[in-house]
Design an enzyme around this catalytic site. Structure first.
Site, mmCIF file in Angstrom:
data_model
loop_
_atom_site.group_PDB
_atom_site.id
_atom_site.type_symbol
_atom_site.label_atom_id
_atom_site.label_comp_id
_atom_site.label_asym_id
_atom_site.label_seq_id
_atom_site.Cartn_x
_atom_site.Cartn_y
_atom_site.Cartn_z
ATOM 1 N N PHE A 156 29.359 40.965 -63.081
ATOM 2 C CA PHE A 156 28.129 41.202 -62.314
ATOM 3 C C PHE A 156 28.039 40.358 -61.053
ATOM 4 O O PHE A 156 27.293 40.684 -60.143
ATOM 5 C CB PHE A 156 26.900 40.926 -63.211
ATOM 6 C CG PHE A 156 26.546 39.463 -63.330
ATOM 7 C CD1 PHE A 156 25.777 38.844 -62.354
ATOM 8 C CD2 PHE A 156 26.975 38.689 -64.407
ATOM 9 C CE1 PHE A 156 25.453 37.497 -62.449
ATOM 10 C CE2 PHE A 156 26.657 37.356 -64.516
ATOM 11 C CZ PHE A 156 25.895 36.757 -63.521
ATOM 12 N N CYS B 268 32.437 31.878 -60.420
ATOM 13 C CA CYS B 268 33.539 31.341 -61.215
ATOM 14 C C CYS B 268 34.139 30.114 -60.544
ATOM 15 O O CYS B 268 34.918 29.389 -61.154
ATOM 16 C CB CYS B 268 34.611 32.396 -61.430
ATOM 17 S SG CYS B 268 35.436 32.816 -59.904
ATOM 18 N N GLU C 296 31.248 26.751 -69.977
ATOM 19 C CA GLU C 296 30.742 27.360 -68.735
ATOM 20 C C GLU C 296 29.255 27.668 -68.915
ATOM 21 O O GLU C 296 28.878 28.436 -69.801
ATOM 22 C CB GLU C 296 31.510 28.654 -68.426
ATOM 23 C CG GLU C 296 31.074 29.274 -67.115
ATOM 24 C CD GLU C 296 31.861 30.533 -66.742
ATOM 25 O OE1 GLU C 296 32.049 31.402 -67.612
ATOM 26 O OE2 GLU C 296 32.283 30.636 -65.578
ATOM 27 N N SER D 179 34.012 37.156 -68.185
ATOM 28 C CA SER D 179 33.942 35.892 -68.936
ATOM 29 C C SER D 179 35.219 35.684 -69.764
ATOM 30 O O SER D 179 35.950 36.641 -70.045
ATOM 31 C CB SER D 179 32.719 35.927 -69.849
ATOM 32 O OG SER D 179 32.822 37.036 -70.718
ATOM 33 N N LYS E 280 35.263 50.698 -63.237
ATOM 34 C CA LYS E 280 34.000 50.514 -63.962
ATOM 35 C C LYS E 280 33.284 49.282 -63.426
ATOM 36 O O LYS E 280 33.703 48.155 -63.672
ATOM 37 C CB LYS E 280 34.240 50.350 -65.465
ATOM 38 C CG LYS E 280 32.941 50.476 -66.236
ATOM 39 C CD LYS E 280 32.929 49.716 -67.538
ATOM 40 C CE LYS E 280 32.652 48.260 -67.409
ATOM 41 N NZ LYS E 280 31.293 47.874 -66.961
ATOM 42 N N GLU F 32 27.713 46.773 -65.575
ATOM 43 C CA GLU F 32 26.521 47.572 -65.898
ATOM 44 C C GLU F 32 25.250 46.860 -65.411
ATOM 45 O O GLU F 32 24.174 47.438 -65.417
ATOM 46 C CB GLU F 32 26.449 47.866 -67.407
ATOM 47 C CG GLU F 32 26.278 46.667 -68.326
ATOM 48 C CD GLU F 32 27.598 45.960 -68.642
ATOM 49 O OE1 GLU F 32 28.487 45.906 -67.768
ATOM 50 O OE2 GLU F 32 27.717 45.441 -69.775
ATOM 51 N N ARG F 33 25.392 45.570 -64.998
ATOM 52 C CA ARG F 33 24.206 44.878 -64.499
ATOM 53 C C ARG F 33 24.061 44.987 -62.975
ATOM 54 O O ARG F 33 22.967 44.869 -62.451
ATOM 55 C CB ARG F 33 24.246 43.406 -64.945
ATOM 56 C CG ARG F 33 23.954 43.290 -66.439
ATOM 57 C CD ARG F 33 23.903 41.871 -66.906
ATOM 58 N NE ARG F 33 25.245 41.338 -67.107
ATOM 59 C CZ ARG F 33 25.495 40.123 -67.549
ATOM 60 N NH1 ARG F 33 24.511 39.298 -67.804
ATOM 61 N NH2 ARG F 33 26.734 39.708 -67.726
HETATM 62 P P1 NAD Z 1 31.296 39.746 -68.826
HETATM 63 O O1 NAD Z 1 32.540 39.281 -69.471
HETATM 64 O O2 NAD Z 1 30.047 39.760 -69.611
HETATM 65 O O3 NAD Z 1 31.481 41.232 -68.253
HETATM 66 C C1 NAD Z 1 32.580 41.590 -67.457
HETATM 67 C C2 NAD Z 1 32.932 43.044 -67.721
HETATM 68 O O4 NAD Z 1 33.346 43.185 -69.084
HETATM 69 C C3 NAD Z 1 31.765 43.980 -67.510
HETATM 70 O O5 NAD Z 1 32.225 45.110 -66.805
HETATM 71 C C4 NAD Z 1 31.310 44.342 -68.928
HETATM 72 O O6 NAD Z 1 30.849 45.658 -69.033
HETATM 73 C C5 NAD Z 1 32.578 44.168 -69.752
HETATM 74 N N1 NAD Z 1 32.322 43.668 -71.105
HETATM 75 C C6 NAD Z 1 31.346 42.800 -71.498
HETATM 76 N N2 NAD Z 1 31.460 42.538 -72.826
HETATM 77 C C7 NAD Z 1 32.508 43.260 -73.271
HETATM 78 C C8 NAD Z 1 33.123 43.404 -74.554
HETATM 79 N N3 NAD Z 1 32.675 42.759 -75.628
HETATM 80 N N4 NAD Z 1 34.191 44.219 -74.653
HETATM 81 C C9 NAD Z 1 34.681 44.886 -73.575
HETATM 82 N N5 NAD Z 1 34.124 44.764 -72.343
HETATM 83 C C10 NAD Z 1 33.058 43.980 -72.189
HETATM 84 O O7 NAD Z 1 31.133 38.858 -67.488
HETATM 85 P P2 NAD Z 1 29.881 38.781 -66.526
HETATM 86 O O8 NAD Z 1 28.790 38.028 -67.200
HETATM 87 O O9 NAD Z 1 29.603 40.103 -65.951
HETATM 88 O O10 NAD Z 1 30.507 37.887 -65.351
HETATM 89 C C11 NAD Z 1 30.458 36.492 -65.335
HETATM 90 C C12 NAD Z 1 31.740 35.889 -65.858
HETATM 91 O O11 NAD Z 1 32.836 36.324 -65.060
HETATM 92 C C13 NAD Z 1 31.771 34.383 -65.780
HETATM 93 O O12 NAD Z 1 32.343 33.883 -66.945
HETATM 94 C C14 NAD Z 1 32.629 34.093 -64.567
HETATM 95 O O13 NAD Z 1 33.277 32.839 -64.581
HETATM 96 C C15 NAD Z 1 33.615 35.200 -64.649
HETATM 97 N N6 NAD Z 1 34.228 35.451 -63.358
HETATM 98 C C16 NAD Z 1 35.513 35.038 -63.185
HETATM 99 C C17 NAD Z 1 36.122 35.186 -61.953
HETATM 100 C C18 NAD Z 1 37.515 34.707 -61.731
HETATM 101 O O14 NAD Z 1 38.042 34.978 -60.664
HETATM 102 N N7 NAD Z 1 38.140 34.035 -62.664
HETATM 103 C C19 NAD Z 1 35.414 35.788 -60.904
HETATM 104 C C20 NAD Z 1 34.099 36.213 -61.133
HETATM 105 C C21 NAD Z 1 33.520 36.037 -62.374
#
Ligand code: NAD
Length: 481
Positions: free
Chosen positions: A150, A282, A381, A227, A174, A177-178
């Site tokens: 998101f 991140c 985190e 994440s 994809k 969703e937020r």
């Molecule tokens: P998230 O993991 O909740 O969601 C990311 C994606 O995964 C979304 O599209 C979501 O629909 C999907 N998803 C969520 N739960 C899932 C599951 N159980 N099974 C399959 N798919 C699932 O992450 P977020 O809250 O949207 O984003 C923030 C996180 O992303 C933070 O931890 C941040 O550090 C990380 N991030 C990392 C980088 C990097 O370059 N390393 C960059 C940006 C964000």
């Protein structure tokens, strides 16, 4: 009733057939602005099939034509910059200058992708034996999938889509969703730039849709950002289904402050890193490791800095920090503040008491002193505006402490000593190192290079890595007598 989002498959809007829908909010107001389908796995099949059908013609499209679409896309993005920034602020909440930086960083990737003819050139070695020549070329993979988080609604889709497409692949993307609305604008502009229908398809959803993509036999590669636990799940599942994967995960970033640091730069860098985008980055600096007497000075100056920080709607030019993404996430960050107190850290400034607007999911900046490495607030985190200060006696100790973290996204050193900087960058275990830089995000021509549990895979997003990730190498050995 808020607008129900549609998928985009084969160039057409396709209504979502999901059993479950979720609201998308403007987090500064706490009001729903649209609804997103969560579990429409039939749409995934349709989108993958469409991308599969579009692949042969797209892969056969001359590389110069594919690159010219990127040139046109870049111009359209620049022309629609204001609209994109406003969309990021509306659905994510980040302040206008942050949104502008994010869109700018995304446009850089399109500029990189426009250079694909140079990047995708192969190799040739003549006469390896009498009459025998060997050449290497890079060929696209087929249908690839992109799955975004998101927190960068414009930049992260642009990390994935331009390099994947210009390399000759078709894609199912994809968005989070937020925050899916900006991705739809990005899609529209790419279609205006002349992309053929079916080359890029957008499917909305949550975990059900992700899991369908990860298991689909026609998806050849998966780019994921999110994440840590989900990144690990995506890496394992996609690999089990024989796909190429790059999975960028969460982080805990250490900023080491030396006593000789330039204080204005340090404060600006550290405050921007810890509290910018409400800590939802991140690359957010989450732990400041103060060496010797840097600690007292840091606590003092940072407390003065954050006390007057203006928290408000990202559209207001006076705001220095926007809201968190959802109420549930704000509760989670508040729980970490409670936990820090319970663990015995000293809460020097409590963001829960800071003046914030009544509507939306706002939380002020918090500062902890006396944090110990073993505390959860120093290891996990938080993804919110909370900065923990740990005090140590030497630079070596600071580096060892950072290196014991399971994460390795970024680490920064503030100093005026070249020797200290050199020691830091050659010993710290992080993929992106900053020296007197608060957010050491590489420009698009370099890889976004997290290590350890911040990244699973081999080839990173952006830089030449992205083009290597999205192509297979083919080596031809030929004899002509
Ligand atoms: P998230 O993991 O909740 O969601 C990311 C994606 O995964 C979304 O599209 C979501 O629909 C999907 N998803 C969520 N739960 C899932 C599951 N159980 N099974 C399959 N798919 C699932 O992450 P977020 O809250 O949207 O984003 C923030 C996180 O992303 C933070 O931890 C941040 O550090 C990380 N991030 C990392 C980088 C990097 O370059 N390393 C960059 C940006 C964000």
């Amino acid at each position: 009733m808020p607008n129900k989002l549609t998928h985009y498959i084969g160039g057409r809007a396709v209504a979502g057939q999901a059993a479950t829908w979720d609201a998308i909010y403007n987090p500064a107001l706490g009001t729903a602005i649209a609804e997103v389908p969560l579990d429409d796995s039939a749409a995934v099949d349709q989108a993958v099939q469409t991308a599969h059908d579009a692949f042969p013609a797209w892969a056969a499209t001359p590389i110069l034509e594919r690159a010219r679409i990127m040139f046109r896309y870049r111009d359209l993005l620049v022309r629609h910059r204001g609209e994109l920034q406003a969309s990021v602020t509306q659905e994510h909440g980040k302040i206008a200058s942050d949104a502008a930086n994010e869109v700018g960083r995304g446009i850089e990737v399109v500029e990189l992708a426009a250079g694909a003819p140079q990047l995708l050139k192969g190799e040739l070695l003549n006469q390896v034996a009498h009459g025998v020549d060997v050449s290497l070329s890079r060929v696209p993979l087929g249908v690839v999938a992109g799955i975004a988080p998101f927190n960068f609604p414009a930049m992260i889709p642009l990390w994935m889509i331009p390099p994947a497409l210009v390399s000759g692949n078709t894609m199912v993307f994809k968005p989070s969703e937020r925050t899916p609305l900006t991705a739809l604008l990005l899609y529209e502009l790419l279609m205006q730039a002349g992309l053929a229908p079916g080359v890029l398809n957008i499917v909305h959803g949550g975990s059900v849709v992700v899991d369908t993509l990860l298991q689909h036999p026609e998806v050849k590669a998966v780019s994921f950002v999110g994440s840590q636990p989900v990144a690990e799940h995506v890496y394992r599942t996609a690999a089990r289904h024989k796909k190429r994967v790059q999975a960028l995960g969460g982080a805990k970033n250490f900023h080491v402050v030396m006593p000789d640091a330039n204080w204005d730069r340090t404060l600006e860098g550290l405050a921007g890193s810890a509290f910018g985008s409400a800590g939802e980055r991140c690359l957010a600096g989450s732990v400041a490791v103060a060496v010797k007497d840097a600690g007292d000075r840091l606590i003092d100056a940072m407390t003065r800095r954050i006390r007057t920080m203006r928290i408000g709607d990202g559209r207001d030019p006076e705001s220095e920090m926007g809201p968190l993404i959802r109420e549930r996430h704000r509760d989670r960050v508040r729980d970490y503040i409670k936990l820090g107190v319970a663990e015995g850290a000293r809460l020097v400034y409590d963001g829960r008491e800071h003046r914030v607007p009544d509507s939306g999911y706002f939380l002020g900046p918090s500062l902890f002193d006396g944090v110990q490495e073993t505390m959860r607030i120093a290891r996990e985190e938080i993804f919110g505006p909370v900065l923990s200060v740990i005090r140590v006696d030497t630079l070596e100790e600071a580096v060892e402490l950072a290196n014991r973290s399971r994460f390795g996204n970024t680490a920064t050193l503030y100093t005026q000593s070249g020797g200290a900087a050199r020691y830091f960058r050659s010993h710290v275990q992080a993929g992106m190192v900053g020296i007197n830089i608060g957010v050491a995000a590489p420009v698009a021509w370099f890889p976004f290079a997290g290590w350890k549990d911040s990244f699973y895979g081999d080839l990173h997003a952006t830089g030449t890595d992205a083009f290597w990730f999205y192509t297979e190498r083919q080596v031809v050995t030929e004899r002509w007598d």
